[in-house]
Scaffold this motif. Structure first.
Motif, mmCIF file in Angstrom:
data_model
loop_
_atom_site.group_PDB
_atom_site.id
_atom_site.type_symbol
_atom_site.label_atom_id
_atom_site.label_comp_id
_atom_site.label_asym_id
_atom_site.label_seq_id
_atom_site.Cartn_x
_atom_site.Cartn_y
_atom_site.Cartn_z
ATOM 1 N N ARG A 249 -5.437 2.771 6.198
ATOM 2 C CA ARG A 249 -4.318 3.363 6.944
ATOM 3 C C ARG A 249 -4.844 4.602 7.677
ATOM 4 O O ARG A 249 -5.365 5.542 7.050
ATOM 5 N N GLU A 265 -6.519 6.427 4.628
ATOM 6 C CA GLU A 265 -6.163 6.048 3.252
ATOM 7 C C GLU A 265 -6.697 4.646 3.000
ATOM 8 O O GLU A 265 -6.471 3.728 3.793
ATOM 9 N N GLU A 267 -7.073 1.225 0.541
ATOM 10 C CA GLU A 267 -6.310 0.491 -0.496
ATOM 11 C C GLU A 267 -7.088 -0.743 -0.945
ATOM 12 O O GLU A 267 -7.705 -1.444 -0.135
ATOM 13 N N TYR A 269 -6.079 -4.180 -3.394
ATOM 14 C CA TYR A 269 -4.908 -4.801 -4.024
ATOM 15 C C TYR A 269 -5.212 -6.258 -4.418
ATOM 16 O O TYR A 269 -6.153 -6.882 -3.897
ATOM 17 N N ALA A 289 -3.956 2.898 -3.702
ATOM 18 C CA ALA A 289 -4.461 3.516 -2.468
ATOM 19 C C ALA A 289 -4.901 4.946 -2.780
ATOM 20 O O ALA A 289 -4.264 5.643 -3.573
ATOM 21 N N ARG A 308 -2.260 6.628 -5.199
ATOM 22 C CA ARG A 308 -0.863 6.180 -5.265
ATOM 23 C C ARG A 308 -0.819 4.655 -5.476
ATOM 24 O O ARG A 308 -1.643 3.928 -4.919
ATOM 25 N N THR A 310 0.610 0.848 -4.852
ATOM 26 C CA THR A 310 1.115 0.158 -3.653
ATOM 27 C C THR A 310 1.767 -1.164 -4.054
ATOM 28 O O THR A 310 1.454 -1.762 -5.098
ATOM 29 N N LEU A 312 3.579 -4.799 -2.010
ATOM 30 C CA LEU A 312 3.910 -5.539 -0.792
ATOM 31 C C LEU A 312 4.696 -6.789 -1.177
ATOM 32 O O LEU A 312 4.400 -7.441 -2.194
ATOM 33 N N HIS A 329 5.204 -3.276 3.296
ATOM 34 C CA HIS A 329 4.308 -2.556 2.406
ATOM 35 C C HIS A 329 4.843 -1.135 2.227
ATOM 36 O O HIS A 329 5.228 -0.481 3.207
ATOM 37 N N ARG A 331 3.452 1.617 1.699
ATOM 38 C CA ARG A 331 2.665 2.681 2.322
ATOM 39 C C ARG A 331 2.361 2.379 3.791
ATOM 40 O O ARG A 331 2.180 3.306 4.583
ATOM 41 N N ARG A 332 2.305 1.110 4.134
ATOM 42 C CA ARG A 332 1.879 0.745 5.487
ATOM 43 C C ARG A 332 3.027 0.362 6.400
ATOM 44 O O ARG A 332 2.825 0.191 7.608
#
Length: 342
Positions: A249, A265, A267, A269, A289, A308, A310, A312, A329, A331-332
């Motif tokens: 990000r 940032e 991530e 996942y 992330a 943090r 995350t 989705l 998402h 964060r995104r």
């Protein structure tokens, strides 16, 4: 045995069973074989005289439905009567019949059927007998009008004819009548059971991909600074239902007093499918992330890494090797992805 005329299905296998208790039975040595069993007690045989007769069939064994040909001969002109005794003990008059009533036969060899009809081996399976009676005097052995009811009259069980035959032959001199008989077998061995039906071919299994390679882009407000719209990109690899992914990000900021974001940032996942129905599925992802933060200008007075969780949630559609999905998402923001599955 059945007699057939064009479409008729009548019994064939003629044999007349004459039981005469008191009359001499010439049974000889009683040579009983499977294909020619001497019908003891039902063949009336006069003393040898000037009139001689014989009878035979073209085969000794018939399958059900086979046509039967009868041959017979006599040494003097005479009236001829041929009967059939089937495996159930029923007697039928084979000759004369509705289609061939002229039974005054000249001396010599003859063949039946002569015209317009046929004899068929109709069963029941077993040994059947034919008997021929030749007489210099005509006999009345069938009831009047029998031919109007059936082409080859069924005369019932053999014993029922005894009295009528006895009374008829008493009026004929012993030298003026003669009998002969033959036998044959009807029916075939029980056929072996048919082979089992082949199993239906297995339906080809629908193609299912095993590898997933995907890329995605995202955009949305920065959750740390909602006034900013941040873009991101990422990708994932694995199977269609399970895989690992990453994203970046793009949130770097210029140094300034206070806390600020230093660089993107990152991530990592895990991605897996929740529900699949045909070409559609619902997918989710859970990860972590992390991002470097700094405080107070450049160089910063202080820095730290913030981590943090995350999450989705999205939906996808597969068409051949192509796969497209869209989701949200935390964060995104909104994320749109494409992939190849093979």
């Amino acid at each position: 045995m059945g007699q057939v005329w064009r479409g008729w299905g009548v019994k064939l296998l003629l044999f007349f069973a004459l039981m005469v208790a008191g009359w001499g039975l010439g049974v000889g040595d009683a040579q009983a074989q499977e294909d020619e069993l001497l019908p003891l007690g039902i063949i009336v045989q006069p003393e040898p005289g000037e009139l001689e007769v014989w009878i035979e069939t073209d085969q000794r064994r018939y399958d059900l439905g086979d046509e039967v040909t009868i041959r017979f001969g006599l040494n003097r002109d005479a009236w001829v009567y041929i009967y059939n005794l089937d495996a159930d003990g029923r007697v039928s008059l084979l000759f004369p019949n509705r289609f061939d009533r002229q039974n005054r036969v000249r001396a010599g060899t003859h063949r039946l059927p002569r015209r317009g009809y046929a004899f068929e081996a109709a069963g029941p399976p077993g040994v059947e007998y034919l008997q021929i009676i030749a007489s210099r005097t005509p006999l009345e052995l069938s009831r009047e009008g029998a031919w109007a009811q059936e082409p080859f009259p069924d005369l019932g069980a053999a014993g029922l004819l005894e009295a009528k035959v006895r009374s008829q032959l008493r009026t004929v001199p012993a030298d003026d009548w003669a009998v002969a008989w033959t036998s044959f077998r009807v029916g075939r061995p029980t056929p072996p059971p048919p082979p089992p039906a082949p199993a239906p071919p297995a339906k080809p299994k629908a193609w299912e991909p095993s590898v997933h390679l995907g890329l995605d882009v995202g955009w949305g407000p920065d959750p740390d600074e909602p006034h900013r719209i941040i873009f991101s990109f990422g990708g994932d690899v694995g199977s269609p239902d399970l895989g690992l992914g990453f994203s970046l990000r793009l949130t770097g900021e210029e140094p300034h007093p206070g806390w600020y974001q230093r660089g993107p940032e990152t991530e990592l996942y895990g991605r897996f499918t929740l529900v699949r129905s045909g070409s559609f599925d619902v997918r989710t992802g859970v990860g972590l992330a992390w991002q470097a933060w700094a405080y107070g200008g450049s160089p910063p007075f202080r820095s730290e890494t913030r981590v943090r969780p995350t999450f989705l949630l999205g939906a996808g559609f597969r068409q051949g090797p192509g796969y497209t999905w869209v989701g949200y998402h935390v964060r995104r923001g909104m994320v749109l992805g494409v992939a190849l599955q093979f």
